[in-house]
Motif scaffolding. Structure first.
Motif, PDB file in Angstrom:
ATOM      1  N   UNK A 279       0.714  -1.145  -0.124  1.00 40.67           N
ATOM      2  CA  UNK A 279      -0.033   0.183   0.162  1.00 40.67           C
ATOM      3  C   UNK A 279       0.800   1.468   0.032  1.00 40.67           C
ATOM      4  N   UNK A 280       1.920   1.496   0.658  1.00 42.31           N
ATOM      5  CA  UNK A 280       2.916   2.486   0.832  1.00 42.31           C
ATOM      6  C   UNK A 280       3.618   2.462  -0.425  1.00 42.31           C
ATOM      7  N   UNK A 281       4.045   1.707  -0.958  1.00 41.94           N
ATOM      8  CA  UNK A 281       4.506   1.827  -2.475  1.00 41.94           C
ATOM      9  C   UNK A 281       3.689   2.134  -3.345  1.00 41.94           C
ATOM     10  N   UNK A 282       2.329   1.498  -3.422  1.00 35.44           N
ATOM     11  CA  UNK A 282       1.384   2.258  -4.442  1.00 35.44           C
ATOM     12  C   UNK A 282       1.064   3.454  -4.092  1.00 35.44           C
ATOM     13  N   UNK A 283       1.033   4.018  -2.757  1.00 33.61           N
ATOM     14  CA  UNK A 283       0.755   5.411  -2.457  1.00 33.61           C
ATOM     15  C   UNK A 283       2.009   6.305  -3.132  1.00 33.61           C
ATOM     16  N   UNK A 284       3.045   5.780  -3.055  1.00 31.51           N
ATOM     17  CA  UNK A 284       4.180   6.906  -3.478  1.00 31.51           C
ATOM     18  C   UNK A 284       3.987   6.822  -5.236  1.00 31.51           C
ATOM     19  N   UNK A 285       3.661   5.826  -5.655  1.00 28.27           N
ATOM     20  CA  UNK A 285       3.544   5.391  -7.186  1.00 28.27           C
ATOM     21  C   UNK A 285       2.535   6.298  -7.870  1.00 28.27           C
ATOM     22  N   UNK A 286       1.469   6.406  -6.964  1.00 25.55           N
ATOM     23  CA  UNK A 286       0.026   7.337  -7.718  1.00 25.55           C
ATOM     24  C   UNK A 286       0.050   8.423  -6.936  1.00 25.55           C
ATOM     25  N   UNK A 287       0.957   8.930  -6.127  1.00 30.42           N
ATOM     26  CA  UNK A 287       0.748  10.272  -5.564  1.00 30.42           C
ATOM     27  C   UNK A 287       0.665  11.287  -6.541  1.00 30.42           C
ATOM     28  N   UNK A 288       1.556  11.473  -7.543  1.00 33.30           N
ATOM     29  CA  UNK A 288       1.300  12.543  -8.502  1.00 33.30           C
ATOM     30  C   UNK A 288       0.502  12.307  -9.461  1.00 33.30           C
ATOM     31  N   UNK A 289       0.242  11.127 -10.029  1.00 35.69           N
ATOM     32  CA  UNK A 289      -0.650  10.718 -11.176  1.00 35.69           C
ATOM     33  C   UNK A 289      -2.153  11.096 -10.670  1.00 35.69           C
ATOM     34  N   UNK A 290      -2.621  10.745  -9.437  1.00 39.00           N
ATOM     35  CA  UNK A 290      -3.843  10.836  -8.911  1.00 39.00           C
ATOM     36  C   UNK A 290      -4.204  12.219  -8.292  1.00 39.00           C
ATOM     37  N   UNK A 291      -3.043  13.056  -8.166  1.00 42.11           N
ATOM     38  CA  UNK A 291      -3.394  14.533  -7.941  1.00 42.11           C
ATOM     39  C   UNK A 291      -2.990  15.360  -8.811  1.00 42.11           C
ATOM     40  N   UNK A 292      -2.951  14.990 -10.099  1.00 39.66           N
ATOM     41  CA  UNK A 292      -2.713  15.784 -11.195  1.00 39.66           C
ATOM     42  C   UNK A 292      -3.710  17.041 -11.413  1.00 39.66           C
ATOM     43  N   UNK A 293      -3.152  18.279 -11.218  1.00 39.16           N
ATOM     44  CA  UNK A 293      -4.123  19.441 -11.467  1.00 39.16           C
ATOM     45  C   UNK A 293      -5.383  19.454 -12.633  1.00 39.16           C
ATOM     46  N   UNK A 294      -4.954  18.533 -13.979  1.00 34.29           N
ATOM     47  CA  UNK A 294      -5.754  18.478 -14.830  1.00 34.29           C
ATOM     48  C   UNK A 294      -6.907  17.575 -14.527  1.00 34.29           C
ATOM     49  N   UNK A 295      -6.886  16.569 -13.434  1.00 38.73           N
ATOM     50  CA  UNK A 295      -7.956  16.190 -13.310  1.00 38.73           C
ATOM     51  C   UNK A 295      -8.961  16.869 -12.505  1.00 38.73           C
ATOM     52  N   UNK A 296      -8.731  17.937 -11.849  1.00 33.32           N
ATOM     53  CA  UNK A 296      -9.496  18.697 -10.975  1.00 33.32           C
ATOM     54  C   UNK A 296      -9.880  19.969 -11.420  1.00 33.32           C
ATOM     55  N   UNK A 297      -9.247  20.283 -12.775  1.00 37.18           N
ATOM     56  CA  UNK A 297      -9.672  21.704 -13.074  1.00 37.18           C
ATOM     57  C   UNK A 297      -9.732  21.514 -14.457  1.00 37.18           C
ATOM     58  N   UNK A 298     -10.562  22.634 -15.223  1.00 40.82           N
ATOM     59  CA  UNK A 298     -10.705  22.912 -16.467  1.00 40.82           C
ATOM     60  C   UNK A 298      -9.410  23.480 -17.380  1.00 40.82           C
ATOM     61  N   UNK A 299      -8.865  24.271 -16.633  1.00 41.35           N
ATOM     62  CA  UNK A 299      -7.559  25.207 -17.107  1.00 41.35           C
ATOM     63  C   UNK A 299      -6.794  24.948 -16.009  1.00 41.35           C
ATOM     64  N   UNK A 300      -5.386  24.622 -16.366  1.00 37.87           N
ATOM     65  CA  UNK A 300      -4.174  24.574 -15.550  1.00 37.87           C
ATOM     66  C   UNK A 300      -3.213  25.676 -15.729  1.00 37.87           C
TER      67      UNK A 300
END
Length: 307
Positions: A279-300
């Motif tokens: 779980x910890x390794x998965x957290x580190x691996x997905x930390x940036x992909x799952x918090x990408x600004x483009x996922x939460x905003x129409x404009x970045x």
């Protein structure tokens, strides 16, 4: 958040954040030390009084912050956007950070699942099997449990009032101030949690005086709490800056309060430790992909934090 960097000097931004942190803490003690009100008649009344104080200080912070920031408009939608109070991309802001945070609790979730499985297995063998009545009894017990915790004042403190007011003050208000003060995003992720942890120093006197701990033991307990607070504060600040959505750190805050400290090892089964590591390794691996600004905003392209 499209506010300009360096619009507020660094010393002013730091002083402003310290002032907001002090306002949050001092207001909690205002009824007793400033207003000289009599002590509450019960613990529930004591917590309700604190809820009101936290709401008052948070409201004041929300009104004070635009006076510090270079906000040239009275458009509430714009101001709410600075605070990360948005309705767009809501499901992403709720689901993705929650899933990401859950990876840190992979061991805890597995351990709870094993305990639940043991409960059902014992009920099946010693309670006459998994009949309709057993499921009905379990459902009734679950409803009773929900009713009990919903009327518990600590539930409101840990999962509603505490996370909401703290995220509004220490993320929604302070992070824009620090960014406008010229601090880089990653510096803000470190500096912001320091103010967040300082706001919890009042717990030292409460533990020392009310629970009769010696100073050394109280200091060790508070030191551990402050360390965890700084780590979580950095993560919550990271979520807020990356997503621009207050719902992201808020849902993570509530979830962490509910789960407590992650279980890293269990004598019951080594698979819990393995799950924690994965779980910890998965957290580190997905930390940036799952918090990408483009996922939460129409404009970045309207915030230098995302460039």
């Amino acid at each position: 958040m499209d506010l300009q960097n360096d619009a507020v000097s660094k010393p002013i931004s730091v002083i402003a954040c310290i002032s907001l942190a002090l306002l949050y803490v001092v207001t909690l003690y205002a009824p007793t030390f400033l207003l000289r009100l009599p002590p509450p008649s019960s613990f529930t009344n004591f917590m309700i009084r604190r809820f009101l104080c936290a709401i008052v200080s948070t409201t004041l912070s929300l009104f004070i912050t635009p006076l510090i920031l270079p906000v040239q408009t009275r458009d509430l939608k714009y101001i709410f956007g600075v605070y990360g109070l948005r309705v767009d991309h809501m499901w992403q802001a709720l689901v993705l950070p929650l899933a990401l945070t859950s990876l840190m609790y992979a061991g805890s979730l597995l351990l709870k699942s094993l305990q639940l499985f043991d409960f059902w297995r014992q009920h099946a063998f010693f309670g006459g099997g998994l009949s309709f009545d057993s499921f009905k009894c379990a459902a009734t017990s679950f409803i009773d449990w929900l009713s009990a915790i919903s009327s518990n004042v600590m539930t409101w403190r840990n999962y509603i009032v505490g996370p909401l007011t703290e995220e509004l003050v220490f993320r929604a208000c302070m992070i824009p101030i620090l960014l406008c003060g010229g601090f880089k995003p990653y510096n803000t992720m470190v500096l912001g949690p320091i103010f967040f942890s300082l706001a919890h120093l009042n717990h030292f006197m409460e533990i020392y005086t009310k629970q009769n701990y010696i100073i050394k033991k109280a200091a060790m307990i508070i030191g551990l709490q402050l360390g965890y607070t700084v780590l979580f504060g950095s993560y919550a600040s990271f979520l807020f800056i990356r997503t621009g959505h207050l719902a992201a750190p808020l849902v993570a805050h509530v979830y962490c309060n509910f789960m407590g400290l992650p279980v890293l090892h269990s004598q019951r089964s080594g698979i819990v430790t393995i799950a924690s590591i994965i779980g910890f390794l998965g957290f580190l691996w997905l930390l940036f992909p799952m918090t990408g600004p483009e996922l939460y905003n129409d404009r970045i392209d309207n915030c230098s934090c995302w460039q």
